[in-house]
Write a protein that holds these residues in place. Structure first.
Motif, mmCIF file in Angstrom:
data_model
loop_
_atom_site.group_PDB
_atom_site.id
_atom_site.type_symbol
_atom_site.label_atom_id
_atom_site.label_comp_id
_atom_site.label_asym_id
_atom_site.label_seq_id
_atom_site.Cartn_x
_atom_site.Cartn_y
_atom_site.Cartn_z
ATOM 1 N N SER A 85 0.850 -1.189 0.000
ATOM 2 C CA SER A 85 0.000 0.000 0.000
ATOM 3 C C SER A 85 0.887 1.240 0.000
ATOM 4 C CB SER A 85 -0.918 0.013 1.225
ATOM 5 O OG SER A 85 -1.643 -1.194 1.324
ATOM 6 N N GLU A 86 0.562 2.199 -0.877
ATOM 7 C CA GLU A 86 1.442 3.334 -1.088
ATOM 8 C C GLU A 86 0.672 4.591 -1.498
ATOM 9 O OE1 GLU A 86 5.460 3.358 -1.714
ATOM 10 O OE2 GLU A 86 4.709 2.401 0.102
ATOM 11 N N LYS A 87 1.254 5.724 -1.210
ATOM 12 C CA LYS A 87 0.858 6.950 -1.888
ATOM 13 C C LYS A 87 1.485 6.913 -3.278
ATOM 14 C CE LYS A 87 0.672 11.964 -1.153
ATOM 15 N NZ LYS A 87 1.125 13.086 -0.289
ATOM 16 N N ILE A 88 0.732 7.318 -4.292
ATOM 17 C CA ILE A 88 1.230 7.208 -5.654
ATOM 18 C C ILE A 88 1.173 8.566 -6.352
ATOM 19 C CG2 ILE A 88 0.651 4.769 -5.908
ATOM 20 C CD1 ILE A 88 -1.907 5.658 -7.387
ATOM 21 N N LYS A 89 1.869 8.664 -7.474
ATOM 22 C CA LYS A 89 1.798 9.840 -8.332
ATOM 23 C C LYS A 89 1.386 9.396 -9.730
ATOM 24 C CE LYS A 89 6.729 9.835 -9.613
ATOM 25 N NZ LYS A 89 7.985 10.626 -9.613
ATOM 26 N N PHE A 90 1.084 10.371 -10.578
ATOM 27 C CA PHE A 90 0.587 10.086 -11.912
ATOM 28 C C PHE A 90 1.407 10.846 -12.941
ATOM 29 C CE2 PHE A 90 -2.720 9.655 -8.796
ATOM 30 C CZ PHE A 90 -3.379 8.488 -9.150
ATOM 31 N N ASP A 91 1.695 10.188 -14.069
ATOM 32 C CA ASP A 91 2.479 10.835 -15.123
ATOM 33 C C ASP A 91 1.726 11.987 -15.766
ATOM 34 O OD1 ASP A 91 4.818 9.308 -14.933
ATOM 35 O OD2 ASP A 91 3.985 7.709 -16.164
ATOM 36 N N ASP A 92 0.414 11.829 -15.912
ATOM 37 C CA ASP A 92 -0.389 12.894 -16.498
ATOM 38 C C ASP A 92 -0.521 14.038 -15.501
ATOM 39 O OD1 ASP A 92 -2.575 13.528 -18.771
ATOM 40 O OD2 ASP A 92 -3.365 14.127 -16.798
ATOM 41 N N ARG A 93 -0.079 15.214 -15.887
ATOM 42 C CA ARG A 93 -0.017 16.340 -14.963
ATOM 43 C C ARG A 93 -1.397 16.752 -14.455
ATOM 44 N NH1 ARG A 93 3.081 22.117 -16.157
ATOM 45 N NH2 ARG A 93 2.700 23.057 -14.092
ATOM 46 N N GLN A 94 -2.377 16.782 -15.357
ATOM 47 C CA GLN A 94 -3.719 17.166 -14.942
ATOM 48 C C GLN A 94 -4.297 16.175 -13.942
ATOM 49 O OE1 GLN A 94 -5.766 17.730 -18.783
ATOM 50 N NE2 GLN A 94 -6.051 19.872 -18.198
ATOM 51 N N GLN A 95 -4.105 14.893 -14.224
ATOM 52 C CA GLN A 95 -4.610 13.883 -13.300
ATOM 53 C C GLN A 95 -3.897 13.977 -11.957
ATOM 54 O OE1 GLN A 95 -4.016 9.785 -14.416
ATOM 55 N NE2 GLN A 95 -5.476 9.036 -12.913
ATOM 56 N N ASN A 96 -2.594 14.164 -11.988
ATOM 57 C CA ASN A 96 -1.824 14.249 -10.745
ATOM 58 C C ASN A 96 -2.311 15.429 -9.898
ATOM 59 O OD1 ASN A 96 0.486 12.964 -9.320
ATOM 60 N ND2 ASN A 96 1.362 15.018 -9.444
ATOM 61 N N ASN A 97 -2.502 16.579 -10.549
ATOM 62 C CA ASN A 97 -2.967 17.758 -9.824
ATOM 63 C C ASN A 97 -4.368 17.546 -9.265
ATOM 64 O OD1 ASN A 97 -0.591 19.125 -10.313
ATOM 65 N ND2 ASN A 97 -1.363 20.200 -12.119
ATOM 66 N N PHE A 98 -5.236 16.920 -10.054
ATOM 67 C CA PHE A 98 -6.593 16.640 -9.593
ATOM 68 C C PHE A 98 -6.580 15.740 -8.362
ATOM 69 C CE2 PHE A 98 -9.958 13.393 -9.608
ATOM 70 C CZ PHE A 98 -11.060 14.195 -9.327
ATOM 71 N N GLN A 99 -5.807 14.649 -8.426
ATOM 72 C CA GLN A 99 -5.768 13.701 -7.319
ATOM 73 C C GLN A 99 -5.209 14.353 -6.058
ATOM 74 O OE1 GLN A 99 -7.230 10.916 -7.435
ATOM 75 N NE2 GLN A 99 -7.114 10.019 -9.474
ATOM 76 N N ILE A 100 -4.185 15.184 -6.204
ATOM 77 C CA ILE A 100 -3.604 15.880 -5.047
ATOM 78 C C ILE A 100 -4.604 16.869 -4.461
ATOM 79 C CG2 ILE A 100 -1.835 17.525 -4.323
ATOM 80 C CD1 ILE A 100 0.073 16.145 -6.292
#
Length: 243
Positions: A163-178
């Motif tokens: 189980s982990e905190k993750i990041k996303f390559d797509d910048r828009q998706q990453n910003n949305f999730q954060i």
């Protein structure tokens, strides 16, 4: 009574790197419940995984056990004889509290609570290895070696819960999730100041990977199957199997 997390409630001129010290350990139950979306589900499922995958006369490891929530959940689920749980954390503050929780628990599976760097632990004869929100605090250049050691220490049919905190390559998706994750924390009563200071404290301490990086690392280590079984915002949990 559970103590409320106020670690970052007051303004700090300088925000130091996050540490699992006495201040954090004393409020950790509240902190992680309000800071990690889906935490209760991940811990609860550790019991279910133990019911299904803990094999007779094997070990179950809780790497980065903190206060022992995963350990206690697995202990509740273990049904086979001869199963021992090995709970490991390098924080003295966490380990002291974990020992108290284990000693007051009514379930009977054997538990060894060890203060150590998980990189120094010999993983052997394991039917389950749980690493819940632990690898993210491990130096990125050491993660591959640790996953490899876990794979080699698992018995055939063994399970890694990651189980982990993750990041996303797509910048828009990453910003949305954060952004949505920060709203989740505010929904749970954290102020904007607390969110901001906690985020700064975790910079260069908690370094997330993408799901693709996790899948690739698991495959390279030898895991034949790895599946995403839970995700909420930028937190995810994988189940990886050794055939």
């Amino acid at each position: 009574m559970e103590k409320i997390d106020k670690v970052y409630a007051q303004y700090r001129e300088k925000v130091c790197g996050f540490k699992f010290d006495d201040a954090v350990a004393s409020v950790f139950d509240d902190m992680i419940r309000r800071s990690v979306p889906g935490y209760a589900t991940v811990i609860g499922m550790a019991k279910v995984f133990a019911e299904h995958y803990a094999s007779e006369n094997t070990n179950c490891y809780d790497l980065g056990c903190s206060l022992g929530a995963t350990t206690l959940a697995m202990r509740q689920g273990i049904k086979k004889p001869g199963v021992k749980i090995i709970a490991v954390d390098n924080s003295h503050s966490m380990i002291e509290q974990c020992r108290k929780h284990v000693n007051s628990d009514v379930n009977e599976a054997a538990v060894d609570v060890i203060q150590a760097d998980i990189a120094d632990i010999c993983i052997e004869n394991a039917s389950i290895v749980a690493m819940n929100y632990t690898l993210q605090f491990f130096s990125p250049d050491r993660r591959k070696e640790l996953i490899q050691r876990i794979y080699e220490g698992l018995v055939p049919g063994g399970l890694l819960i990651l189980s982990e905190k993750i990041k996303f390559d797509d910048r828009q998706q990453n910003n949305f999730q954060i952004d949505m994750y920060h709203e989740f924390k505010r929904l749970n009563g954290y102020s904007s100041l607390e969110v901001s200071q906690k985020r700064k404290a975790l910079e260069n301490v908690l370094i997330p990977d993408t799901l693709e990086t996790h899948y690739s690392r698991l495959k390279d280590a030898g895991f034949s199957r790895s599946w995403l079984w839970f995700q909420c915002f930028n937190f995810a949990s994988l189940a990886a199997f050794k055939d």
